[in-house]
Design a protein around this motif. Structure first.
Motif, PDB file in Angstrom:
ATOM      1  N   GLN A 177       0.810  -1.214   0.000  1.00  0.00           N
ATOM      2  CA  GLN A 177       0.000   0.000   0.000  1.00  0.00           C
ATOM      3  C   GLN A 177       0.849   1.271   0.000  1.00  0.00           C
ATOM      4  N   PHE A 178       2.157   1.125   0.177  1.00  0.00           N
ATOM      5  CA  PHE A 178       3.063   2.272   0.215  1.00  0.00           C
ATOM      6  C   PHE A 178       3.847   2.372  -1.089  1.00  0.00           C
ATOM      7  N   TYR A 179       4.110   3.594  -1.536  1.00  0.00           N
ATOM      8  CA  TYR A 179       4.960   3.780  -2.707  1.00  0.00           C
ATOM      9  C   TYR A 179       6.362   3.269  -2.385  1.00  0.00           C
ATOM     10  N   ARG A 180       6.833   2.352  -3.206  1.00  0.00           N
ATOM     11  CA  ARG A 180       8.127   1.703  -3.017  1.00  0.00           C
ATOM     12  C   ARG A 180       8.252   1.048  -1.641  1.00  0.00           C
ATOM     13  N   ASP A 181       7.128   0.622  -1.098  1.00  0.00           N
ATOM     14  CA  ASP A 181       7.073  -0.148   0.160  1.00  0.00           C
ATOM     15  C   ASP A 181       7.466   0.655   1.396  1.00  0.00           C
ATOM     16  N   ILE A 182       7.522   1.988   1.291  1.00  0.00           N
ATOM     17  CA  ILE A 182       8.005   2.799   2.418  1.00  0.00           C
ATOM     18  C   ILE A 182       6.863   3.595   3.043  1.00  0.00           C
ATOM     19  N   PRO A 183       6.571   3.383   4.336  1.00  0.00           N
ATOM     20  CA  PRO A 183       5.460   4.086   5.001  1.00  0.00           C
ATOM     21  C   PRO A 183       5.798   5.539   5.296  1.00  0.00           C
ATOM     22  N   PRO A 184       4.775   6.368   5.487  1.00  0.00           N
ATOM     23  CA  PRO A 184       4.997   7.719   6.027  1.00  0.00           C
ATOM     24  C   PRO A 184       5.676   7.624   7.390  1.00  0.00           C
ATOM     25  N   TYR A 185       6.441   8.646   7.716  1.00  0.00           N
ATOM     26  CA  TYR A 185       7.246   8.614   8.946  1.00  0.00           C
ATOM     27  C   TYR A 185       6.851   9.768   9.863  1.00  0.00           C
ATOM     28  N   LEU A 186       6.614   9.451  11.131  1.00  0.00           N
ATOM     29  CA  LEU A 186       6.264  10.467  12.125  1.00  0.00           C
ATOM     30  C   LEU A 186       7.536  11.176  12.570  1.00  0.00           C
ATOM     31  N   ALA A 187       7.708  12.420  12.124  1.00  0.00           N
ATOM     32  CA  ALA A 187       8.943  13.152  12.403  1.00  0.00           C
ATOM     33  C   ALA A 187       8.997  13.663  13.834  1.00  0.00           C
ATOM     34  N   LYS A 188       7.852  13.903  14.437  1.00  0.00           N
ATOM     35  CA  LYS A 188       7.787  14.410  15.801  1.00  0.00           C
ATOM     36  C   LYS A 188       7.617  13.251  16.770  1.00  0.00           C
ATOM     37  N   GLU A 189       8.546  13.134  17.703  1.00  0.00           N
ATOM     38  CA  GLU A 189       8.578  11.976  18.600  1.00  0.00           C
ATOM     39  C   GLU A 189       7.293  11.832  19.411  1.00  0.00           C
ATOM     40  N   SER A 190       6.706  12.952  19.823  1.00  0.00           N
ATOM     41  CA  SER A 190       5.501  12.886  20.669  1.00  0.00           C
ATOM     42  C   SER A 190       4.329  12.251  19.925  1.00  0.00           C
ATOM     43  N   LEU A 191       4.325  12.327  18.593  1.00  0.00           N
ATOM     44  CA  LEU A 191       3.246  11.713  17.822  1.00  0.00           C
ATOM     45  C   LEU A 191       3.250  10.194  17.935  1.00  0.00           C
ATOM     46  N   SER A 192       4.403   9.620  18.247  1.00  0.00           N
ATOM     47  CA  SER A 192       4.546   8.165  18.276  1.00  0.00           C
ATOM     48  C   SER A 192       4.003   7.535  19.554  1.00  0.00           C
ATOM     49  N   LYS A 193       3.594   8.340  20.513  1.00  0.00           N
ATOM     50  CA  LYS A 193       3.102   7.794  21.775  1.00  0.00           C
ATOM     51  C   LYS A 193       1.815   6.987  21.542  1.00  0.00           C
ATOM     52  N   ASN A 194       1.815   5.759  22.054  1.00  0.00           N
ATOM     53  CA  ASN A 194       0.650   4.861  21.968  1.00  0.00           C
ATOM     54  C   ASN A 194       0.136   4.691  20.540  1.00  0.00           C
ATOM     55  N   THR A 195       1.068   4.535  19.604  1.00  0.00           N
ATOM     56  CA  THR A 195       0.658   4.334  18.217  1.00  0.00           C
ATOM     57  C   THR A 195       0.613   2.842  17.878  1.00  0.00           C
TER      58      THR A 195
END
Length: 373
Positions: A65-83
């Motif tokens: 589902q990703f272009y060239r198999d690479i997912p979007p990346y969360l650049a801000k560390e706080s966004l990754s909480k409980n993901t």
């Protein structure tokens, strides 16, 4: 001399000429067949490897589902909480247990996929892959004044399994009724039209925007987005851009660059693309009728002002890919894109098989003709 005798003599002469021709070229033909056999094996392997990775794992289809198999990346560390990186049939989600919504939803739309028409059957449900304390519930949306807004649309789904997955609340955000039912529906139709009318593969990333200083919530902590976005990339032509619509009933929408969105979101939506590509902005259609089969999407402008997301290291992207692969282990994720066999190896769909065979035959014929010259 009788007619039959003349025909017999001509036939004999013709046969003799063919024998002489074959004798003259016999060595060349034999060598050609040997060389062609080796060529066929090499060519076949090369072409097949363009479509599938051999050997492959049963969960590798998650990355389709990703272009060239690479997912979007969360650049801000706080966004990754409980993901939660979640692989579904036909789309992938980065779900947030903080907002109780997806942060982004990714889809690969192809003409073949959209040729499958599945009658809509509503089946809104809570997502059991998410811990109870992080899970949006049906009661959260009840009498909230907001729609349960699909990020990956039901109409994009090619199978009943994919359709069912699309009604997971992990694929929903609280969306203003007019935004969801009118402006967003039209943009979803326009995106599908780009695929079906132009016959191009289109990679889409959709999600909410949370930019207000004070965010509204519904139910038990489901955060209401201030806006919604849909980023679009067409590799065949390089056309790129994003729809950006306030999450209200104003029916407003604008087309922005990927860099503009990345600055708003603190995400790298397409880590595979260069900054130059993401600053380009095209005139994306606002309705399906605006898409003309004979007319390519035209260039709009270059965004020199927005702050693009920083590049992501290959190690970070590899780690993120592994998270999505792990999330799909033991499931039947993305069966609409790739059918995995019981042995964990991928099969090639009939259309792809036909394409490989056609290319192989054409190449062999050209190779033989060159040898016989």
């Amino acid at each position: 001399m009788s007619v039959y005798l003349e025909m017999a003599i001509k036939k004999r002469k013709t046969s003799k000429s063919w024998v002489q021709l074959l004798n003259q070229n016999s060595l060349k033909i034999i060598l050609g067949l040997v060389a062609t056999s080796s060529f066929a094996i090499a060519f076949g392997q090369e072409k097949i490897q363009q479509f599938v990775s051999l050997p492959s794992s049963s969960n590798s289809a998650c990355l389709d589902q990703f272009y060239r198999d690479i997912p979007p990346y969360l650049a801000k560390e706080s966004l990754s909480k409980n993901t939660y990186p979640l692989c579904f049939n036909g789309f992938n989600v980065m779900y947030s247990g903080v907002s109780k919504t997806p942060l982004w939803v990714a889809e690969a739309l192809t003409p073949q996929r959209l040729s499958q028409k599945i009658p809509r059957e509503d089946s809104f449900h809570e997502e059991t892959k998410v811990k109870a304390e992080h899970r949006a519930t049906l009661s959260d949306y009840k009498a909230s004044g907001y729609d349960r807004g699909h990020m990956a649309p039901n109409a994009d789904m090619p199978t009943k399994a994919a359709q069912s997955d699309s009604f997971s609340l992990a694929n929903m955000v609280p969306q203003a009724p007019k935004n969801n039912q009118q402006i967003w529906r039209e943009l979803e139709e326009a995106t599908r039209a780009m695929v079906t009318k132009h016959k191009y593969d289109v990679y889409v990333v959709t999600g909410p925007v949370f930019t207000a200083k004070k965010l509204k919530t519904i139910g038990k902590g489901v955060i209401v987005p201030t806006a919604v976005f849909k980023a679009v990339y067409i590799p065949k032509t390089g056309a790129i851009g994003a729809y950006y619509a306030p999450n209200d009933n104003s029916l407003q929408v604008k087309i922005v660059s990927i860099c503009y969105l990345e600055e708003q979101l603190d995400m790298n939506l397409f880590p595979q693309l260069t900054e130059e590509q993401k600053r380009n902005t095209y005139h994306l259609p606002l309705t399906a009728t605006a898409v003309k089969a004979s007319k390519e999407i035209s260039y709009s402008h270059w965004d020199a002002e927005s702050q693009c997301a920083e590049d992501v290291s290959s190690d970070q992207l590899t780690a993120l890919q592994k998270e999505f692969k792990s999330s799909s282990a033991g499931s039947t994720s993305n069966t609409s894109q790739t059918n995995a066999s019981k042995n964990g190896t991928e099969t090639i769909d009939p259309n792809t098989q036909d394409a490989i065979v056609k290319q192989l035959i054409e190449a062999l014929l050209q190779y033989i003709l060159q040898l016989l010259k």
